[in-house]
Each structure stands twice: as structure tokens, then as C-alpha cells.
Design a protein around this motif. Structure first.
Motif, PDB file in Angstrom:
ATOM      1  N   TYR A 118       4.308   4.963  16.154  1.00 21.09           N
ATOM      2  CA  TYR A 118       3.217   4.547  17.033  1.00 21.09           C
ATOM      3  C   TYR A 118       2.315   5.716  17.448  1.00 21.09           C
ATOM      4  O   TYR A 118       1.122   5.543  17.599  1.00 21.09           O
ATOM      5  N   CYS A 119       2.865   6.893  17.612  1.00 22.08           N
ATOM      6  CA  CYS A 119       2.005   8.002  18.063  1.00 22.08           C
ATOM      7  C   CYS A 119       2.204   9.239  17.200  1.00 22.08           C
ATOM      8  O   CYS A 119       2.274  10.357  17.691  1.00 22.08           O
ATOM      9  N   ASP A 120       2.263   9.007  15.888  1.00 21.65           N
ATOM     10  CA  ASP A 120       2.413  10.140  14.967  1.00 21.65           C
ATOM     11  C   ASP A 120       1.075  10.648  14.433  1.00 21.65           C
ATOM     12  O   ASP A 120       1.018  11.556  13.615  1.00 21.65           O
ATOM     13  N   GLY A 121      -0.014  10.046  14.887  1.00 22.73           N
ATOM     14  CA  GLY A 121      -1.340  10.471  14.458  1.00 22.73           C
ATOM     15  C   GLY A 121      -1.827   9.794  13.184  1.00 22.73           C
ATOM     16  O   GLY A 121      -2.952  10.003  12.759  1.00 22.73           O
ATOM     17  N   LYS A 122      -0.989   8.979  12.569  1.00 22.51           N
ATOM     18  CA  LYS A 122      -1.376   8.274  11.343  1.00 22.51           C
ATOM     19  C   LYS A 122      -1.836   6.855  11.680  1.00 22.51           C
ATOM     20  O   LYS A 122      -1.527   6.327  12.740  1.00 22.51           O
ATOM     21  N   SER A 123      -2.497   6.229  10.741  1.00 22.42           N
ATOM     22  CA  SER A 123      -2.934   4.844  10.921  1.00 22.42           C
ATOM     23  C   SER A 123      -1.715   3.929  11.015  1.00 22.42           C
ATOM     24  O   SER A 123      -0.726   4.118  10.299  1.00 22.42           O
ATOM     25  N   ASP A 124      -1.783   2.937  11.901  1.00 25.20           N
ATOM     26  CA  ASP A 124      -0.696   1.973  12.053  1.00 25.20           C
ATOM     27  C   ASP A 124      -0.932   0.706  11.237  1.00 25.20           C
ATOM     28  O   ASP A 124      -0.128  -0.221  11.279  1.00 25.20           O
ATOM     29  N   VAL A 125      -2.024   0.661  10.496  1.00 29.07           N
ATOM     30  CA  VAL A 125      -2.353  -0.501   9.681  1.00 29.07           C
ATOM     31  C   VAL A 125      -1.460  -0.503   8.435  1.00 29.07           C
ATOM     32  O   VAL A 125      -1.434   0.479   7.686  1.00 29.07           O
ATOM     33  N   PRO A 126      -0.713  -1.586   8.216  1.00 29.41           N
ATOM     34  CA  PRO A 126       0.145  -1.651   7.023  1.00 29.41           C
ATOM     35  C   PRO A 126      -0.678  -1.587   5.743  1.00 29.41           C
ATOM     36  O   PRO A 126      -1.688  -2.278   5.609  1.00 29.41           O
ATOM     37  N   ARG A 127      -0.253  -0.742   4.817  1.00 33.95           N
ATOM     38  CA  ARG A 127      -0.967  -0.608   3.539  1.00 33.95           C
ATOM     39  C   ARG A 127      -0.333  -1.454   2.446  1.00 33.95           C
ATOM     40  O   ARG A 127      -0.998  -1.835   1.501  1.00 33.95           O
ATOM     41  N   ASP A 128       0.950  -1.722   2.571  1.00 32.71           N
ATOM     42  CA  ASP A 128       1.673  -2.499   1.561  1.00 32.71           C
ATOM     43  C   ASP A 128       1.813  -3.933   2.070  1.00 32.71           C
ATOM     44  O   ASP A 128       2.684  -4.237   2.895  1.00 32.71           O
ATOM     45  N   VAL A 129       0.951  -4.814   1.569  1.00 33.18           N
ATOM     46  CA  VAL A 129       0.898  -6.196   2.044  1.00 33.18           C
ATOM     47  C   VAL A 129       2.214  -6.926   1.793  1.00 33.18           C
ATOM     48  O   VAL A 129       2.697  -7.669   2.656  1.00 33.18           O
ATOM     49  N   VAL A 130       2.818  -6.713   0.651  1.00 33.76           N
ATOM     50  CA  VAL A 130       4.069  -7.386   0.319  1.00 33.76           C
ATOM     51  C   VAL A 130       5.174  -6.959   1.289  1.00 33.76           C
ATOM     52  O   VAL A 130       5.904  -7.801   1.825  1.00 33.76           O
ATOM     53  N   LYS A 131       5.292  -5.673   1.540  1.00 30.80           N
ATOM     54  CA  LYS A 131       6.307  -5.172   2.477  1.00 30.80           C
ATOM     55  C   LYS A 131       6.040  -5.672   3.904  1.00 30.80           C
ATOM     56  O   LYS A 131       6.964  -5.968   4.651  1.00 30.80           O
ATOM     57  N   PHE A 132       4.755  -5.769   4.264  1.00 30.50           N
ATOM     58  CA  PHE A 132       4.453  -6.272   5.603  1.00 30.50           C
ATOM     59  C   PHE A 132       4.812  -7.753   5.717  1.00 30.50           C
ATOM     60  O   PHE A 132       5.331  -8.191   6.746  1.00 30.50           O
ATOM     61  N   GLU A 133       4.567  -8.531   4.668  1.00 37.63           N
ATOM     62  CA  GLU A 133       4.967  -9.945   4.681  1.00 37.63           C
ATOM     63  C   GLU A 133       6.482 -10.073   4.805  1.00 37.63           C
ATOM     64  O   GLU A 133       6.986 -10.940   5.530  1.00 37.63           O
ATOM     65  N   GLU A 134       7.234  -9.201   4.115  1.00 37.62           N
ATOM     66  CA  GLU A 134       8.696  -9.187   4.253  1.00 37.62           C
ATOM     67  C   GLU A 134       9.080  -8.863   5.700  1.00 37.62           C
ATOM     68  O   GLU A 134       9.990  -9.476   6.261  1.00 37.62           O
ATOM     69  N   SER A 135       8.379  -7.905   6.289  1.00 33.67           N
ATOM     70  CA  SER A 135       8.640  -7.525   7.679  1.00 33.67           C
ATOM     71  C   SER A 135       8.346  -8.686   8.623  1.00 33.67           C
ATOM     72  O   SER A 135       9.081  -8.904   9.599  1.00 33.67           O
ATOM     73  N   MET A 136       7.302  -9.438   8.345  1.00 31.03           N
ATOM     74  CA  MET A 136       6.975 -10.616   9.166  1.00 31.03           C
ATOM     75  C   MET A 136       8.084 -11.662   9.077  1.00 31.03           C
ATOM     76  O   MET A 136       8.493 -12.234  10.091  1.00 31.03           O
TER      77      MET A 136
END
Length: 185
Positions: A118-136
């Protein structure tokens, strides 16, 4: 002339009065319609709140355990839920996920968050749609089954990657190791 004006005025009042008087059944029907509308609005609000909490859970699982199996992702989700139900942490999933030390302007201090992504300075937007769907999918399962399924972390509220040795780990009791994470309560 005065009498006709009085009668006309009286008739107008009677007409107005009869138009605005509703029967008990009509009032009850209006109350029910209002209650039904309120129930729909409350359900929509609850659905929006659930979706917001689901997204927070999915983002946490994605950033913390996207390379793990479903079991490893479930474990991260269980820790998040264990925190929600602990008196030592905030009461909602999003508040747990975004818990951090803040600077004087109210922004999270880099690398001072409960979950490092959350606060590592990188974007929090998921780049891997398939992995994010699995996470959902995993997030939904954890949220819908928390408390009715066995907690594979043994009630853990803390964890870290197995390749690090954080200063705080000795203050907690180790409960399990699941894939790339070691869990504590």
C-alpha cells in the motif's frame, strides 16, 4: 351575493378537503411503497459497501500473494478477516488493508503500512488481469465463508514472507507456514 360567495367558498374548501383526505388503505399502501423503496435503496447501499470491501480484500490478496496458490491467497485473506474481527485492528476490510502511519498532511508514510504494497511508492493498480480475477474469486470466497470454514492460519493476525526475519516476529506465536508466508497470532 354574499351568500353565494360564502357557499362557493365553502364548496371549494369541501372539495379541497376531500381531495387531500386519503383512506387508511391508501395511507398504508403509500407507507408500504415507501418502505419498499427504502429497502431497495438500503440493499443497493449494502451491495456497494460489500463490493468496496471485496475490492479491498482482492487488492490485498493480489499484491500480497498473487504468485501463491489459492491456499496461499486464502491464508492472506484469513489474516485480513482475523484483523477485522480483532479489537486491536480497524473494523472493516478496507480500513485494515489501508491501515498506516500518516504524515502531517494525512498521507501514508512510505514503508509504514500494515501491508507493504500500500505505501511502497509503486502503483497499486493490478497489471495482471487474470491474477486479479483469481484474487477477486478468492476474496469473495473468504468473505462469504469466514467463520464457517476452518481458518488455515490458526487465527493469525500477522505474517511475513519466509525469506525475511522482521523484528516483530518474536513478539508473536507462530501458527503456520503456508507456501511463501509464515503466520503468527
Amino acid at each position: 351575493m354574499k351568500l353565494s360567495n360564502i357557499l362557493t367558498g365553502s364548496l371549494s374548501l369541501i372539495t379541497i378537503a376531500t381531495v387531500t383526505i386519503l383512506t387508511v388503505q391508501e395511507l398504508k399502501a403509500q407507507e408500504q411503497a415507501l418502505a419498499d423503496r427504502n429497502a431497495v435503496i438500503e440493499a443497493q447501499i449494502a451491495d456497494l459497501q460489500y463490493r468496496e470491501q471485496l475490492r479491498c480484500m482482492a487488492l490485498n490478496i493480489y499484491h500480497e500473494a498473487r504468485s501463491d496458490s489459492t491456499l496461499g491467497q486464502e491464508a492472506v485473506g484469513m489474516v485480513t478477516m482475523n484483523r477485522v474481527y480483532s479489537d486491536k485492528y480497524p473494523d472493516t476490510i478496507c480500513d485494515v488493508v489501508y491501515q498506516s502511519h500518516l504524515n502531517s498532511k494525512g498521507a501514508p508514510i512510505r514503508n509504514k503500512c500494515q501491508f507493504s504494497w500500500y505505501c511502497d511508492g509503486k502503483s497499486d493498480v493490478p497489471r495482471d488481469v487474470v491474477k486479479f480475477e483469481e484474487s477477486m474469486t478468492t476474496a469473495k470466497w473468504v468473505m462469504d465463508n469466514y467463520g464457517s470454514e476452518r481458518d488455515i492460519t490458526g487465527g493469525a493476525v500477522m505474517y511475513h514472507a519466509s525469506y525475511v526475519n522482521p523484528y516483530w516476529s518474536k513478539a508473536y506465536t507462530k501458527t503456520s507456514r503456508i507456501e511463501s508466508h509464515i503466520f503468527y497470532k
